[in-house]
Design a protein around this motif. Sequence first.
Motif, short mmCIF file in Angstrom:
data_model
loop_
_atom_site.label_atom_id
_atom_site.label_comp_id
_atom_site.label_asym_id
_atom_site.label_seq_id
_atom_site.Cartn_x
_atom_site.Cartn_y
_atom_site.Cartn_z
N ASP A 1 1.16 -1.30 0.08
CA ASP A 1 -0.11 0.28 -0.03
C ASP A 1 0.82 1.27 0.06
O ASP A 1 0.62 2.14 -0.69
CB ASP A 1 -1.02 0.18 1.10
CG ASP A 1 -2.02 -1.05 0.98
OD1 ASP A 1 -2.31 -1.72 -0.19
OD2 ASP A 1 -2.48 -1.05 2.13
N MET A 2 2.05 1.29 0.75
CA MET A 2 2.82 2.31 0.86
C MET A 2 3.56 2.73 -0.46
O MET A 2 3.54 3.55 -1.03
CB MET A 2 3.88 1.98 1.74
CG MET A 2 4.85 3.44 2.28
SD MET A 2 6.46 3.46 1.57
CE MET A 2 7.26 1.56 1.41
N ILE A 3 3.82 1.33 -1.31
CA ILE A 3 4.56 1.35 -2.59
C ILE A 3 3.31 2.22 -3.48
O ILE A 3 3.87 3.13 -4.25
CB ILE A 3 4.96 0.29 -2.96
CG1 ILE A 3 6.29 -0.19 -2.14
CG2 ILE A 3 5.38 0.31 -4.55
CD1 ILE A 3 6.81 -1.65 -2.36
N ARG A 4 2.23 1.76 -3.64
CA ARG A 4 1.41 2.13 -4.41
C ARG A 4 0.98 3.62 -4.12
O ARG A 4 0.85 4.43 -5.21
CB ARG A 4 -0.09 1.33 -4.25
CG ARG A 4 0.01 -0.18 -4.72
CD ARG A 4 -1.15 -0.73 -4.38
NE ARG A 4 -1.15 -2.24 -4.73
CZ ARG A 4 -1.05 -3.26 -3.88
NH1 ARG A 4 -1.33 -2.91 -2.64
NH2 ARG A 4 -0.94 -4.58 -4.29
N GLY A 5 1.12 4.08 -3.01
CA GLY A 5 0.98 5.40 -2.73
C GLY A 5 2.09 6.45 -3.45
O GLY A 5 1.91 7.36 -3.85
N LYS A 6 3.30 5.83 -3.40
CA LYS A 6 4.61 6.41 -3.94
C LYS A 6 4.33 6.44 -5.39
O LYS A 6 4.94 7.17 -6.00
CB LYS A 6 5.71 5.97 -3.19
CG LYS A 6 5.84 6.41 -1.92
CD LYS A 6 7.14 5.80 -1.30
CE LYS A 6 7.49 6.41 0.13
NZ LYS A 6 8.88 5.77 0.52
N SER A 7 3.96 5.65 -5.86
CA SER A 7 3.92 5.05 -7.07
C SER A 7 2.69 5.81 -7.87
O SER A 7 2.51 5.22 -9.26
CB SER A 7 4.46 3.84 -7.80
OG SER A 7 3.29 3.22 -7.44
N GLY A 8 1.75 6.45 -7.27
CA GLY A 8 0.59 6.69 -7.83
C GLY A 8 -0.51 6.06 -8.10
O GLY A 8 -1.50 5.88 -8.86
#
Length: 124
Positions: free
Chosen positions: A107-114
């Motif tokens: 979820d954190m990665i998804r937030g940073k990658s749009g």
Amino acid sequence: MLDTLKMARTMHPGQRNSLDALCKRYDIDNSSRTLHGALLDSEILAEVYLAMTGGQTALMLSSQDNDSSSSAASHASSRQRVALAPGQLRVIRPSETEWEAHQKKLDMIRGKSGGECAWDKLNG
């Protein structure tokens, strides 16, 4: 980044921990290593690392490993050390806590990658 020499020294104190010694200890074929070569050494070291971190020797999963109907008991039993035949792959399933931590990280990665991870496209 991991220092495999440091890992080997911790796991095998007082023993030789060169790449050749580790290959011999973990029964990894390094017969093609007649000269030092970065590419070949890195491939051999990858095999050594897999052996040092649990005996996994291949990166392929069978279709039965994707069965999501496994019970908590089977998760617990998969964490126990089991003698495997050569070529057989040990699968260690995450605990509920580990799975939740993994999902939070995604979820954190998804937030940073749009909002997308590359593997989301593969799985859905």
